[in-house]
Scaffold this active site. Sequence first.
Site, PDB file in Angstrom:
ATOM      1  N   ARG A  24      70.258  17.786   9.230  1.00 52.40           N
ATOM      2  CA  ARG A  24      69.156  18.738   9.204  1.00 52.40           C
ATOM      3  C   ARG A  24      67.842  18.001   9.470  1.00 52.40           C
ATOM      4  O   ARG A  24      67.513  17.054   8.758  1.00 52.40           O
ATOM      5  CB  ARG A  24      69.085  19.462   7.853  1.00 52.40           C
ATOM      6  CG  ARG A  24      70.301  20.349   7.567  1.00 52.40           C
ATOM      7  CD  ARG A  24      70.294  21.574   8.480  1.00 52.40           C
ATOM      8  NE  ARG A  24      71.453  22.420   8.295  1.00 52.40           N
ATOM      9  CZ  ARG A  24      72.501  22.459   9.102  1.00 52.40           C
ATOM     10  NH1 ARG A  24      72.551  21.630  10.152  1.00 52.40           N
ATOM     11  NH2 ARG A  24      73.496  23.279   8.881  1.00 52.40           N
ATOM     12  N   ARG A  60      43.644  27.809  17.143  1.00 51.85           N
ATOM     13  CA  ARG A  60      44.828  27.044  16.743  1.00 51.85           C
ATOM     14  C   ARG A  60      45.573  26.613  17.995  1.00 51.85           C
ATOM     15  O   ARG A  60      46.135  27.436  18.720  1.00 51.85           O
ATOM     16  CB  ARG A  60      45.729  27.890  15.832  1.00 51.85           C
ATOM     17  CG  ARG A  60      45.118  28.199  14.490  1.00 51.85           C
ATOM     18  CD  ARG A  60      44.844  26.935  13.700  1.00 51.85           C
ATOM     19  NE  ARG A  60      44.433  27.216  12.332  1.00 51.85           N
ATOM     20  CZ  ARG A  60      44.097  26.280  11.452  1.00 51.85           C
ATOM     21  NH1 ARG A  60      44.119  25.003  11.811  1.00 51.85           N
ATOM     22  NH2 ARG A  60      43.734  26.604  10.228  1.00 51.85           N
ATOM     23  N   ALA A 106      41.111  27.945   4.276  1.00 51.64           N
ATOM     24  CA  ALA A 106      42.327  27.239   3.874  1.00 51.64           C
ATOM     25  C   ALA A 106      42.235  25.780   4.281  1.00 51.64           C
ATOM     26  O   ALA A 106      41.419  25.400   5.116  1.00 51.64           O
ATOM     27  CB  ALA A 106      43.550  27.888   4.530  1.00 51.64           C
ATOM     28  N   LEU A 136      44.366  21.569   3.686  1.00 49.91           N
ATOM     29  CA  LEU A 136      45.444  20.726   3.194  1.00 49.91           C
ATOM     30  C   LEU A 136      45.185  20.248   1.767  1.00 49.91           C
ATOM     31  O   LEU A 136      44.037  20.074   1.355  1.00 49.91           O
ATOM     32  CB  LEU A 136      45.603  19.502   4.100  1.00 49.91           C
ATOM     33  CG  LEU A 136      45.910  19.782   5.562  1.00 49.91           C
ATOM     34  CD1 LEU A 136      45.820  18.494   6.361  1.00 49.91           C
ATOM     35  CD2 LEU A 136      47.271  20.433   5.707  1.00 49.91           C
ATOM     36  N   GLU A 173      37.752  23.992  -0.087  1.00 46.08           N
ATOM     37  CA  GLU A 173      37.899  24.649   1.206  1.00 46.08           C
ATOM     38  C   GLU A 173      37.000  25.881   1.319  1.00 46.08           C
ATOM     39  O   GLU A 173      36.439  26.159   2.380  1.00 46.08           O
ATOM     40  CB  GLU A 173      39.361  25.037   1.442  1.00 46.08           C
ATOM     41  CG  GLU A 173      40.291  23.851   1.621  1.00 46.08           C
ATOM     42  CD  GLU A 173      39.981  23.023   2.874  1.00 46.08           C
ATOM     43  OE1 GLU A 173      39.293  23.530   3.798  1.00 46.08           O
ATOM     44  OE2 GLU A 173      40.417  21.863   2.923  1.00 46.08           O
ATOM     45  N   GLU A 199      34.389  25.814   4.397  1.00 47.36           N
ATOM     46  CA  GLU A 199      34.641  26.682   5.549  1.00 47.36           C
ATOM     47  C   GLU A 199      33.765  27.927   5.590  1.00 47.36           C
ATOM     48  O   GLU A 199      33.445  28.416   6.671  1.00 47.36           O
ATOM     49  CB  GLU A 199      36.119  27.071   5.607  1.00 47.36           C
ATOM     50  CG  GLU A 199      37.029  25.880   5.880  1.00 47.36           C
ATOM     51  CD  GLU A 199      38.393  26.263   6.391  1.00 47.36           C
ATOM     52  OE1 GLU A 199      38.788  27.437   6.259  1.00 47.36           O
ATOM     53  OE2 GLU A 199      39.075  25.366   6.925  1.00 47.36           O
ATOM     54  N   PRO A 213      60.490  27.917   5.824  1.00 41.49           N
ATOM     55  CA  PRO A 213      61.462  27.015   5.207  1.00 41.49           C
ATOM     56  C   PRO A 213      62.648  26.645   6.083  1.00 41.49           C
ATOM     57  O   PRO A 213      63.446  25.790   5.703  1.00 41.49           O
ATOM     58  CB  PRO A 213      61.914  27.791   3.966  1.00 41.49           C
ATOM     59  CG  PRO A 213      61.657  29.220   4.291  1.00 41.49           C
ATOM     60  CD  PRO A 213      60.430  29.228   5.146  1.00 41.49           C
ATOM     61  N   GLY A 214      62.763  27.242   7.267  1.00 43.12           N
ATOM     62  CA  GLY A 214      63.811  26.834   8.178  1.00 43.12           C
ATOM     63  C   GLY A 214      63.557  25.470   8.804  1.00 43.12           C
ATOM     64  O   GLY A 214      64.492  24.844   9.302  1.00 43.12           O
ATOM     65  N   GLU A 219      56.700  22.824   3.613  1.00 47.02           N
ATOM     66  CA  GLU A 219      55.311  23.166   3.288  1.00 47.02           C
ATOM     67  C   GLU A 219      55.238  24.306   2.279  1.00 47.02           C
ATOM     68  O   GLU A 219      55.847  25.365   2.467  1.00 47.02           O
ATOM     69  CB  GLU A 219      54.534  23.582   4.542  1.00 47.02           C
ATOM     70  CG  GLU A 219      53.079  23.916   4.222  1.00 47.02           C
ATOM     71  CD  GLU A 219      52.317  24.506   5.390  1.00 47.02           C
ATOM     72  OE1 GLU A 219      51.092  24.327   5.437  1.00 47.02           O
ATOM     73  OE2 GLU A 219      52.954  25.132   6.258  1.00 47.02           O
ATOM     74  N   GLU A 266      36.509  23.564  13.679  1.00 45.71           N
ATOM     75  CA  GLU A 266      35.725  24.246  12.641  1.00 45.71           C
ATOM     76  C   GLU A 266      34.307  24.557  13.113  1.00 45.71           C
ATOM     77  O   GLU A 266      33.668  25.473  12.593  1.00 45.71           O
ATOM     78  CB  GLU A 266      35.683  23.404  11.368  1.00 45.71           C
ATOM     79  CG  GLU A 266      36.997  23.381  10.616  1.00 45.71           C
ATOM     80  CD  GLU A 266      36.892  22.686   9.269  1.00 45.71           C
ATOM     81  OE1 GLU A 266      35.817  22.118   8.975  1.00 45.71           O
ATOM     82  OE2 GLU A 266      37.873  22.722   8.512  1.00 45.71           O
TER      83      GLU A 266
END
Length: 201
Positions: free
Chosen positions: A39, A66, A78, A80, A95, A99, A117-118, A122, A147
């Site tokens: 995997r 993005r 948002a 990290l 954040e 932002e 989740p595949g 995260e 930004e």
Amino acid sequence: MSAVEHRYQVRSREERYRGRIFDVVSEEVTMPGGGTAVRDYVRHVGAVAVVALDAAGQVVLIRQYRHPVGRHLWELPAGLTDVTGEDLAAAAARELAEEVDLVAGQLDVLVDLHSSPGFTNELVRVFLARELTDVPAESRHERRDEEADLQVVRLDLDEAVGMVLAGEITNASCVAGLLAAARARDAGWSVLRRADAPVPG
């Protein structure tokens, strides 16, 4: 349903890429029936997002470019969770200030989500920020790169939910956060968790 869940044990691990935000790894994992399978997945530092709701019931959204999807998306403030020693609520507050130049007088947990989740581990914690005030002009963060191109708007929460259902908002944490905020509002905020609530798992 089996009475005993299979335990997926990692037999071997190979790190294929190491970066600042994420790593790519391959693991050989035991499968039900006795075999193994490889995997590949992205090991991510994690993130926070913030539904900032003002006294008029408007939510603060940003429109940001993005590159992986090649276009601007509507999103929540948002970022990290990549600052050593910083807890999730502090990351969310940081954040929000960086932002959209806002400070929250009240911060609660709306929802936790595994973004995809595949292929990645995260985890994103989405907060609800209320009792909003402005960051003083002299203390505002200088925005760079993508930004610097941020568009910041305030929309009625129900209008933003309508944008989700119309396919105009597709960012996963934004979709989850807006829907959760509308549900929490309709429940009289009784479903909210404390800002320091344990993270699932």
